[in-house]
Motif scaffolding. Sequence first.
Motif, short mmCIF file in Angstrom:
data_model
loop_
_atom_site.label_atom_id
_atom_site.label_comp_id
_atom_site.label_asym_id
_atom_site.label_seq_id
_atom_site.Cartn_x
_atom_site.Cartn_y
_atom_site.Cartn_z
N THR A 72 42.16 -164.40 -45.52
CA THR A 72 42.63 -163.38 -44.95
C THR A 72 43.60 -163.53 -44.08
OG1 THR A 72 40.42 -162.00 -44.93
CG2 THR A 72 42.07 -161.27 -43.19
N ALA A 73 44.70 -162.81 -44.21
CA ALA A 73 45.91 -163.04 -43.10
C ALA A 73 45.40 -162.64 -41.72
CB ALA A 73 46.97 -162.11 -43.59
N TYR A 74 45.79 -163.49 -40.70
CA TYR A 74 45.28 -163.37 -39.30
C TYR A 74 46.93 -163.44 -38.58
CZ TYR A 74 44.18 -164.25 -34.51
OH TYR A 74 44.09 -164.46 -33.13
N MET A 81 56.79 -161.61 -28.62
CA MET A 81 58.08 -161.43 -29.48
C MET A 81 57.99 -162.20 -30.77
SD MET A 81 60.61 -163.67 -26.94
CE MET A 81 62.18 -162.75 -27.60
N TYR A 82 57.23 -163.00 -30.89
CA TYR A 82 57.12 -163.69 -32.09
C TYR A 82 55.76 -163.73 -32.80
CZ TYR A 82 61.21 -166.16 -30.09
OH TYR A 82 62.04 -166.33 -29.43
N HIS A 83 55.92 -163.42 -34.11
CA HIS A 83 54.52 -163.17 -34.84
C HIS A 83 54.30 -164.65 -35.34
CE1 HIS A 83 55.79 -159.10 -34.85
NE2 HIS A 83 54.60 -158.61 -34.79
N CYS A 84 52.90 -164.81 -35.52
CA CYS A 84 52.42 -166.10 -36.20
C CYS A 84 51.59 -165.68 -37.42
CB CYS A 84 51.62 -166.99 -35.36
SG CYS A 84 52.76 -167.65 -34.00
N LEU A 85 51.74 -166.25 -38.63
CA LEU A 85 50.70 -166.03 -39.61
C LEU A 85 49.76 -167.19 -39.73
CD1 LEU A 85 49.80 -164.51 -42.22
CD2 LEU A 85 51.72 -165.86 -43.36
N ASN A 86 48.40 -166.94 -40.09
CA ASN A 86 47.39 -167.96 -40.22
C ASN A 86 46.65 -167.42 -41.19
OD1 ASN A 86 46.85 -169.45 -37.07
ND2 ASN A 86 47.80 -167.30 -37.00
N PHE A 87 46.06 -168.34 -41.87
CA PHE A 87 45.29 -167.97 -43.03
C PHE A 87 43.68 -168.28 -42.53
CE2 PHE A 87 49.17 -169.89 -44.78
CZ PHE A 87 49.62 -169.02 -45.10
N LEU A 133 63.50 -172.19 -41.10
CA LEU A 133 62.06 -171.85 -41.30
C LEU A 133 60.95 -172.96 -40.56
CD1 LEU A 133 62.40 -170.60 -45.06
CD2 LEU A 133 62.13 -169.13 -42.89
N ASN A 134 61.46 -173.44 -39.55
CA ASN A 134 60.91 -174.71 -39.02
C ASN A 134 60.17 -174.06 -37.87
OD1 ASN A 134 63.05 -174.25 -37.50
ND2 ASN A 134 63.58 -176.55 -37.24
N GLY A 135 59.36 -173.45 -37.98
CA GLY A 135 58.56 -172.80 -36.83
C GLY A 135 57.84 -171.56 -37.18
N PRO A 136 56.67 -171.38 -36.61
CA PRO A 136 55.89 -170.24 -37.25
C PRO A 136 56.37 -168.97 -36.74
CG PRO A 136 54.78 -171.19 -35.15
CD PRO A 136 56.04 -172.01 -35.61
N GLY A 137 57.05 -168.61 -35.72
CA GLY A 137 57.89 -167.48 -35.46
C GLY A 137 58.76 -167.04 -36.37
N LYS A 138 59.87 -168.47 -36.72
CA LYS A 138 60.82 -168.12 -37.52
C LYS A 138 60.53 -167.93 -39.03
CE LYS A 138 63.06 -171.79 -34.82
NZ LYS A 138 63.53 -173.33 -34.99
N VAL A 139 59.58 -168.28 -39.50
CA VAL A 139 58.77 -168.10 -40.52
C VAL A 139 58.62 -166.63 -40.85
CG1 VAL A 139 56.75 -168.23 -42.38
CG2 VAL A 139 58.05 -170.46 -41.26
N CYS A 140 57.71 -165.98 -39.71
CA CYS A 140 57.35 -164.57 -39.94
C CYS A 140 58.66 -163.67 -39.89
CB CYS A 140 56.34 -164.27 -38.91
SG CYS A 140 54.90 -165.17 -39.20
N ILE A 145 57.17 -160.71 -41.69
CA ILE A 145 55.68 -160.44 -41.43
C ILE A 145 55.21 -160.27 -40.03
CG2 ILE A 145 53.52 -161.87 -41.21
CD1 ILE A 145 54.50 -163.43 -43.80
N THR A 146 54.49 -159.10 -39.71
CA THR A 146 54.18 -158.73 -38.40
C THR A 146 52.76 -158.35 -38.49
OG1 THR A 146 54.48 -156.22 -39.06
CG2 THR A 146 56.39 -157.39 -38.51
N ARG A 147 52.50 -157.83 -37.24
CA ARG A 147 50.84 -157.07 -37.09
C ARG A 147 50.67 -156.56 -38.19
NH1 ARG A 147 46.67 -159.01 -34.39
NH2 ARG A 147 46.47 -156.80 -33.72
#
Length: 196
Positions: A72-74, A81-87, A133-140, A145-147
């Motif tokens: 599931t995506a968390y 201001m920055y989103h982070c994607l977790n699995f 793309l070298n950081g979680p916020g940059k990737v999202c 990818i948002t909430r």
Amino acid sequence: MPKLTRDFFRRDTLEVAQALLGTYLIRRMGDTLLCGRIVETEAYIGAVDKACHAYGGRRTPRAETLYGPPGTAYVYLIYGMYHCLNFVTEEEGVAAAVLLRGLEPVEGTEAMAQNRYGRSLPELTPYQRKNFLNGPGKVCQAMAITRAQNGLGLTGNELFLWDAGEAAGTVHRGTRIGVDYAEEAADFPWRFWLSH
């Protein structure tokens, strides 16, 4: 090239964090396809990890997704201001996940550049290319990818991962970034990355 299944994520979190390296994250938005190869991850395990949102069994509205089914995506917001994607990993009811820290762009790079910088790929400066793309916020940001994707199953067609069967390369291991507040957990060697 098979999609990763829930069983892939239903394992020890540290194992999943390493196994994700070299796999591909796919984001489908209508006719647009964004794809990046995973090159950096971090593990978070709520039972023992003071850096995890669910440390010690804490249950908050934000962290509730961590207790959901594996695969599931968390997605959460940091610094407002920055989103982070977790699995989400391990068995349902166990709060653990792998944070996506870095990607190499593979497909849809022009759209990613627009998402990140509001300009086309050829217009990016060397600094912007290096820090694409070298950081979680940059990737999202690049992958849009948002909430809105929080709680999304990773086995559908909007956001999923696949394994091309390639050798990942040399895996490095070290301490996580930005968790100095987490006392002894700041020293856990739970960050994994591939050589460039």
